[in-house]
Enzyme design. Structure first.
Site, PDB file in Angstrom:
ATOM      1  N   ASN A 278       1.187   4.079 -10.512  1.00  0.00           N
ATOM      2  CA  ASN A 278       2.479   3.418 -10.305  1.00  0.00           C
ATOM      3  C   ASN A 278       3.474   4.405  -9.719  1.00  0.00           C
ATOM      4  O   ASN A 278       3.121   5.542  -9.412  1.00  0.00           O
ATOM      5  CB  ASN A 278       3.014   2.822 -11.620  1.00  0.00           C
ATOM      6  CG  ASN A 278       2.911   3.787 -12.778  1.00  0.00           C
ATOM      7  OD1 ASN A 278       3.218   4.954 -12.636  1.00  0.00           O
ATOM      8  ND2 ASN A 278       2.466   3.307 -13.924  1.00  0.00           N
ATOM      9  N   CYS A 279       4.726   3.967  -9.573  1.00  0.00           N
ATOM     10  CA  CYS A 279       5.748   4.787  -8.922  1.00  0.00           C
ATOM     11  C   CYS A 279       6.215   5.915  -9.829  1.00  0.00           C
ATOM     12  O   CYS A 279       6.029   5.888 -11.040  1.00  0.00           O
ATOM     13  CB  CYS A 279       6.944   3.920  -8.548  1.00  0.00           C
ATOM     14  SG  CYS A 279       6.518   2.475  -7.566  1.00  0.00           S
ATOM     15  N   GLY A 280       6.872   6.890  -9.214  1.00  0.00           N
ATOM     16  CA  GLY A 280       7.498   7.964  -9.970  1.00  0.00           C
ATOM     17  C   GLY A 280       9.007   7.874  -9.842  1.00  0.00           C
ATOM     18  O   GLY A 280       9.530   7.596  -8.761  1.00  0.00           O
TER      19      GLY A 280
ATOM     20  N   ASN B 206      10.315   1.637 -11.598  1.00  0.00           N
ATOM     21  CA  ASN B 206       8.890   1.920 -11.727  1.00  0.00           C
ATOM     22  C   ASN B 206       8.279   0.793 -12.536  1.00  0.00           C
ATOM     23  O   ASN B 206       8.496   0.695 -13.739  1.00  0.00           O
ATOM     24  CB  ASN B 206       8.674   3.261 -12.433  1.00  0.00           C
ATOM     25  CG  ASN B 206       7.219   3.469 -12.814  1.00  0.00           C
ATOM     26  OD1 ASN B 206       6.324   2.911 -12.184  1.00  0.00           O
ATOM     27  ND2 ASN B 206       6.981   4.252 -13.849  1.00  0.00           N
TER      28      ASN B 206
END
Length: 765
Positions: free
Chosen positions: A26-28, A253
């Site tokens: 996933n995103c940071g 996120n």
């Protein structure tokens, strides 16, 4: 070995059961803020280091040279912009006396000049001074080929503040109106940010390219007290320059699983909204949500609109992403009343999410009600708060750390750089919960279904012959009759079955199939974990609210004048109580969804629209779609088609939040049937024929009281719906309602587009 070397080593090596591909989950996100609001370049530098260390949370193409997106949100640095604008011949005023806009223009010079001229005209027509354009220093040679091919022409615009407008939010509100007018008059330019307080630098970068691409970020004179960063891993949408984060207020996120329903309701809500802050300008900023954006962009649209309309940003975040309050005994009654009040007007934006938000004065973070995304932070002796999606994103000597903590499920963290302090979750929520007498408003206006008096009227009943005829008309099978309905009424639980569906597709069947069977449930996958609705019962809620939604932008007691229903599967008595409700602010209309069998179905649906419109004009707040009356001459519109068609009609005409839909139907009898009906817009369902069938079963197969059997059947259906929603990572029925979490298989594209708008349909019919 430093952290960057360790990460590069990890990417290349397999260690036991570990695979490098698991890193791309996933995103940071990250943020650095000076609590006392003291600006310095070190804040910018530390934020850039965080995002560079979150490389394992950023997507990239197969070539490894173009990223999914990286960006940074900063305060506007007065020292920096004063210096560079003076060189460009642009005269700025004092700090926050001007605004900076970041624009992604088309590379075509003619189109770019047309868009620039249009923006200048709009600014001047709104009574502000346009100060000039600045070409942002960039280095395209550091980018991958894919990013260069679609790279926009990046310019900054400078706008002077009118003398009669206050600094800060009031000036930003004027800029918001300018931006929305420009966006609606131009479709080839994207405005990353336009504010007197914040600016966003972003693009289709690898994590290391953000710093090297934008020359501004390397300038030591660029100072900020707040820096928010994001590295993107695209899960729901394709990468683009525009879809990189930060958005204008948030980085995100996670995933908003209920986004289709949230966006539909936000657009429909426009009809009932009014704001003393925007007043006559409200219509110029609509629509609130850009449905072409990503899920996080649509949430950002909503939060920005709420903030510009008068809600403080932390309050807007709490209303959109509430903690689990209904079954939580650890929160105060004041906070519970606050959440109950806003729940009557807006459903949760549900899904696994960690969100960081900032308006340039405050920086905050919130975690979803399940805590399915990590968010950890340090407070240092240098009065800095450092937050990231994991520990170790920025190396901080232990002796400088004052506090190590993490965000907990549903909790909020707030740093106010103007006041110079950090506010805890309890402080933030207690502050907003005590601003209005929410408890008194609820006591005076909120009506509970269980408290309504039962009218002195008989509940309709059928003879054995009529019941059998209706069961045939609605396609009841012996299997459904004997096992599904009987087992749920007898045991109070749905029959155990495999999670997967291996039954033949309805479209391939030789026999007539209910419309419900053409819709397949979507399941959580990849980065989106399902929820254990049994063990995590505290986060689930089955409550729905029926009636006219209040005005979300103005706080008053009348907003919560709605009917609270704990179980959306209604008994015949429940529906009778609703039909005869006499409380102020409620008006009920029953709309037949039966038609003469010689009438074309499309014409019958159009007739329902006419009846719905007529009821709305008479002030109806609760629509009951009823298929009672099926006989040798009349047939029923499939209940799912009727519900979805009316729901989409009300969304299109922006009436959906003024009217609730309740279905009175003999067709639904299995859990999947009810799940689709709620998923396509019904607030509650009365399965009168299924309950009549239980009456028949009492005499032959079930040795228990009729009312107890009906309650057990309704409970089994509700538990099944909660289980289905939880498989998609959704915790509340209120959010699941209208979320369209299904894929249609074997239905023509025309029907899907017209009556099931927004539904995934890869295989038509």
């Amino acid at each position: 070995m430093d952290m960057n070397q360790q990460m590069r080593k990890t990417e290349k090596e397999w260690q036991g059961l570990y695979s490098p591909q698991f890193e791309h989950d996933n995103c940071g996100i990250g943020a650095v803020v000076n609590i006392r609001g003291q600006k310095n370049h070190g804040i910018v530098e530390k934020a850039l280091k965080i995002v560079e260390n979150l490389e394992h949370r950023a997507g990239k193409d197969a070539e490894g040279k173009t990223g999914d997106g990286v960006g940074i949100l900063l305060q506007i640095s007065h020292n920096f912009f004063s210096e560079v604008c003076e060189k460009s011949g642009i005269t700025l005023g004092a700090e926050r006396e001007y605004a900076v806009g970041m624009f992604f223009f088309p590379q075509n010079e003619l189109k770019r000049n047309q868009a620039k001229k249009m923006f200048e005209i709009i600014v001047e027509k709104e009574g502000m001074d346009f100060l000039g354009w600045r070409k942002v220093p960039t280095r395209p040679e550091v980018l991958g080929q894919k990013a260069r091919d679609c790279m926009p022409h990046i310019l900054q615009a400078f706008i002077g503040k009118p003398a009669d407008v206050e600094k800060g939010l009031e000036f930003d509100r004027k800029l918001y109106i300018v931006r929305r007018i420009f966006e609606q008059s131009n479709d080839n330019t994207y405005v990353s940010s336009l504010s007197s307080r914040t600016i966003v630098y972003k693009g289709m970068f690898l994590v290391g390219q953000l710093r090297t691409f934008f020359g501004d970020l390397q300038n030591l004179n660029y100072e900020s007290a707040i820096a928010v960063v994001h590295s993107r891993f695209s899960t729901n949408t394709n990468p683009s320059w525009e879809r990189a984060h930060p958005n204008r207020l948030i980085v995100h996120n996670g995933e908003i699983n209920t986004i289709r329903g949230n966006a539909d309701k936000m657009l429909a809500r426009e009809e009932t909204l009014s704001s003393s802050r925007l007043e006559s300008d409200l219509y110029r900023v609509l629509p609130v949500v850009d449905t072409q954006g990503s899920d996080s962009a649509m949430l950002d649209n909503t939060l920005e609109f709420l903030m510009m309309s008068g809600l403080e940003l932390p309050l807007a975040v709490m209303a959109a992403i509430p903690e689990p309050w209904a079954n939580n005994d650890t929160i105060s009654q004041e906070i519970r009343d606050f959440y109950q009040y806003y729940a009557t007007m807006m459903e949760p934006w549900d899904g696994p999410a960690a969100i960081v938000f900032s308006d340039g004065d405050v920086m905050g973070a919130v975690l979803d009600r399940n805590g399915l995304r990590p968010s950890r932070y340090y407070v240092t002796k240098e009065d800095e708060l450092i937050l990231a999606s994991e520990v170790g994103a920025l190396s901080v000597p232990e002796e400088k750390v004052v506090q190590k903590e993490r965000l907990y499920p549903g909790k909020i963290l707030l740093v106010d750089t103007v006041r110079g302090r950090v506010f805890s979750d309890d402080e933030v929520k207690s502050y907003y919960a005590s601003k209005q007498p929410y408890g008194e408003w609820l006591d005076s206006n909120l009506i509970h279904l269980k408290d309504l008096k039962i009218p002195n009227q008989p509940v309709p009943e059928y003879s054995d012959e009529e019941r059998t005829r209706l069961q045939k008309a609605f396609g009841y099978s012996f299997e459904e009759y004997r096992t599904s309905i009987r087992d749920m009424a007898l045991n109070g639980t749905e029959s155990t079955s495999a999670m997967g569906v291996d039954t033949p597709l309805a479209v391939l069947s030789d026999k007539h199939q209910p419309l419900f069977h053409y819709f397949k449930q979507l399941f959580a996958q990849v980065t989106n974990p399902p929820i254990d609705a049994i063990r995590e019962k505290i986060v689930t809620s089955t409550t729905v609210y029926v009636g006219r939604d209040g005005n979300l932008l103005e706080e008053n007691g009348e907003n919560c004048r709605v009917l609270k229903i704990e179980n959306p599967i209604l008994t015949n008595t429940d529906l009778l109580k609703i039909k005869n409700i006499s409380a102020k602010g409620f008006q009920v209309a029953v709309i037949p969804i039966t038609y003469y069998k010689s009438t074309p179905l499309e014409r019958a649906i159009d007739h329902v629209y006419v009846e719905v419109e007529r009821a709305y004009k008479k002030g109806t707040s609760i629509l009951i779609l009823s298929d009672r009356g099926v006989d040798e001459n009349h047939v029923a519109i499939p209940s799912l088609l009727a519900v979805s068609a009316v729901h989409q009609y009300l969304v299109r005409t922006k009436k959906r939040t003024s009217v609730s839909i309740i279905l009175e139907s003999g067709e639904p009898r299995e859990v999947h049937h009810f799940a689709t009906l709620l998923g396509y817009g019904a607030s509650a369902v009365n399965p009168y024929l299924a309950q009549e069938t239980i009456h028949e079963l009492i005499e032959t197969m079930i040795g228990k009281d009729y009312y107890a059997a009906v309650d057990d059947y309704n409970h089994a259906v509700l538990s099944g719906i909660v289980k289905i929603a939880s498989k998609m990572g959704i915790s509340t029925i209120q959010s699941y309602q209208g979320s369209k979490m299904f894929e249609a298989v074997g239905i023509s594209e025309e029907v899907v587009c017209r009556y099931f708008t927004g539904t995934v349909s890869r295989v038509g019919g």
